[in-house]
Motif scaffolding. Structure first.
Motif, PDB file in Angstrom:
ATOM      1  N   TYR A 105      -1.842  -1.155 -18.916  1.00 29.45           N
ATOM      2  CA  TYR A 105      -1.211  -1.428 -20.200  1.00 29.45           C
ATOM      3  C   TYR A 105      -2.239  -1.910 -21.218  1.00 29.45           C
ATOM      4  CZ  TYR A 105       3.574  -1.385 -18.169  1.00 29.45           C
ATOM      5  OH  TYR A 105       4.751  -1.041 -17.576  1.00 29.45           O
ATOM      6  N   TRP A 108      -4.432   0.910 -22.363  1.00 29.44           N
ATOM      7  CA  TRP A 108      -3.661   1.740 -23.295  1.00 29.44           C
ATOM      8  C   TRP A 108      -3.654   1.077 -24.685  1.00 29.44           C
ATOM      9  CZ3 TRP A 108       2.100   3.437 -22.036  1.00 29.44           C
ATOM     10  CH2 TRP A 108       2.464   4.465 -22.915  1.00 29.44           C
TER      11      TRP A 108
ATOM     12  N   LEU B  41       8.741  -5.937 -18.455  1.00 32.70           N
ATOM     13  CA  LEU B  41       7.456  -5.556 -17.852  1.00 32.70           C
ATOM     14  C   LEU B  41       7.449  -4.065 -17.513  1.00 32.70           C
ATOM     15  CD1 LEU B  41       5.816  -7.538 -14.864  1.00 32.70           C
ATOM     16  CD2 LEU B  41       5.271  -5.216 -15.488  1.00 32.70           C
ATOM     17  N   LEU B  42       8.547  -3.608 -16.862  1.00 30.88           N
ATOM     18  CA  LEU B  42       8.550  -2.248 -16.320  1.00 30.88           C
ATOM     19  C   LEU B  42       8.941  -1.196 -17.351  1.00 30.88           C
ATOM     20  CD1 LEU B  42      10.165  -2.919 -12.822  1.00 30.88           C
ATOM     21  CD2 LEU B  42       7.804  -2.232 -13.300  1.00 30.88           C
ATOM     22  N   ILE B  45       7.384  -2.760 -22.074  1.00 28.84           N
ATOM     23  CA  ILE B  45       5.984  -2.605 -22.497  1.00 28.84           C
ATOM     24  C   ILE B  45       5.605  -1.126 -22.639  1.00 28.84           C
ATOM     25  CG2 ILE B  45       3.558  -3.131 -21.998  1.00 28.84           C
ATOM     26  CD1 ILE B  45       4.434  -5.638 -20.583  1.00 28.84           C
ATOM     27  N   PRO B  46       5.885  -0.262 -21.625  1.00 31.24           N
ATOM     28  CA  PRO B  46       5.508   1.149 -21.821  1.00 31.24           C
ATOM     29  C   PRO B  46       6.219   1.800 -23.013  1.00 31.24           C
ATOM     30  CG  PRO B  46       6.638   0.836 -19.707  1.00 31.24           C
ATOM     31  CD  PRO B  46       6.321  -0.515 -20.238  1.00 31.24           C
ATOM     32  N   LEU B  49       4.416   0.557 -26.155  1.00 30.73           N
ATOM     33  CA  LEU B  49       3.099   1.154 -26.364  1.00 30.73           C
ATOM     34  C   LEU B  49       3.217   2.621 -26.762  1.00 30.73           C
ATOM     35  CD1 LEU B  49       1.084  -0.510 -23.453  1.00 30.73           C
ATOM     36  CD2 LEU B  49       0.819  -0.899 -25.902  1.00 30.73           C
ATOM     37  N   TRP B  50       4.125   3.339 -26.078  1.00 29.91           N
ATOM     38  CA  TRP B  50       4.343   4.745 -26.419  1.00 29.91           C
ATOM     39  C   TRP B  50       4.786   4.870 -27.874  1.00 29.91           C
ATOM     40  CZ3 TRP B  50       9.390   6.693 -27.445  1.00 29.91           C
ATOM     41  CH2 TRP B  50       9.428   8.076 -27.682  1.00 29.91           C
ATOM     42  N   VAL B  52       4.384   2.749 -30.431  1.00 28.55           N
ATOM     43  CA  VAL B  52       3.327   2.383 -31.388  1.00 28.55           C
ATOM     44  C   VAL B  52       2.280   3.495 -31.461  1.00 28.55           C
ATOM     45  CG1 VAL B  52       1.442   0.765 -31.849  1.00 28.55           C
ATOM     46  CG2 VAL B  52       3.683  -0.099 -31.175  1.00 28.55           C
TER      47      VAL B  52
END
Lengths: 121, 132
Positions: A105, A108, B41-42, B45-46, B49-50, B52
């Motif tokens: 993370y 990334w 968390l799982l 966050i992804p 980030l994806w 943004v």
């Protein structure tokens, strides 16, 4: 006679407890500032969003936010594993997978902030 | 002369079967705090980030992201994540007060548990109004 009795362990408990709180406060402040910036601007559009992420100070603040988030998430995940996953093998596996995921993370994040296709371009 | 002999403490039971122990309101806040943390968390966050990354890639990518997230299913996902974040935040702030010994008596602890649920749901409603 006063005896200082060293009990057991690496004494990371208090540091971790404090770090969990400090990272939480750092993240809350970042979110509040971002919210205030968005409200001040009267919403978000592409050009403003892009300019915001082009700002060096904002990039560093965002990186610090993510670093705080990663550390905070690690402490929380480890606490959950310590309470509910007793066997050493599965616990260690979960811990290693979690650390790998969190570092990914962070990688990334760096890519987004300073990579070719990200905010720096 | 005092002897240094110490008997080891008797092993005490640790009982953490979440499906069998009685759960008063503060303990529900506590377990939901953990569950929302794991969700963030799982999934949180992804997704963050994806989103943004896509939003910054180009103005076309930004518009495409907005179109994607406008889908009702995506809106539900975002709303769920918003609730998870807001509950985690409110429960965390409650925790900070407990840390400095504010509201640790039974009645205030119950009241602040109710406040955590009410405030986080109210803020989630504001997010919902913004999404729809």
């Amino acid at each position: 006679m006063v005896m200082r009795r060293q009990t057991v362990g690496a004494h990371y408990g208090l540091t971790d407890w404090l770090a969990q709180r400090v990272t939480a406060i750092v993240m809350t402040l970042y979110v509040l500032v971002l919210l205030a910036v968005a409200l001040w601007n009267g919403g978000l559009d592409y050009s403003f969003w892009r300019a915001l992420f082009g700002n060096g100070a904002f990039k560093v603040a965002t990186f610090l936010f993510m670093a705080a988030l990663i550390y905070h998430a690690w402490l929380g995940a480890r606490e959950i594993y310590m309470d509910y996953v007793k066997p050493v093998g599965p616990r260690l596996t979960l811990q290693v997978v979690t650390i790998a995921l969190l570092i990914a993370y962070l990688g990334w994040t760096i890519q987004i902030l300073w990579g070719h296709t990200g905010a720096a371009a | 002369m005092a002897t240094a002999e110490r008997r080891p403490p008797a092993p005490r039971p640790v009982y953490l079967d979440l499906f069998r122990i009685r759960k008063p309101l503060p303990s529900i806040v506590s377990i939901v705090h953990r569950v929302t943390g794991a969700i963030l968390l799982l999934i949180g966050i992804p997704v963050l980030l994806w989103g943004v990354e896509r939003s910054l890639a180009s103005s076309d990518a930004y518009a495409a992201l907005r179109a994607t997230l406008a889908h009702p299913l995506w809106k539900l996902v975002l709303l769920g994540l918003a609730w998870a974040f807001l509950h985690h935040l409110c429960a965390g702030i409650r925790h900070l007060f407990l840390d400095v010994h504010i509201g640790i008596e039974l009645a205030p602890a119950r009241r602040s548990s109710v406040i955590v649920f009410v405030v986080s749901l109210a803020l989630t409603l504001i997010v919902a109004a913004k999404l729809w």
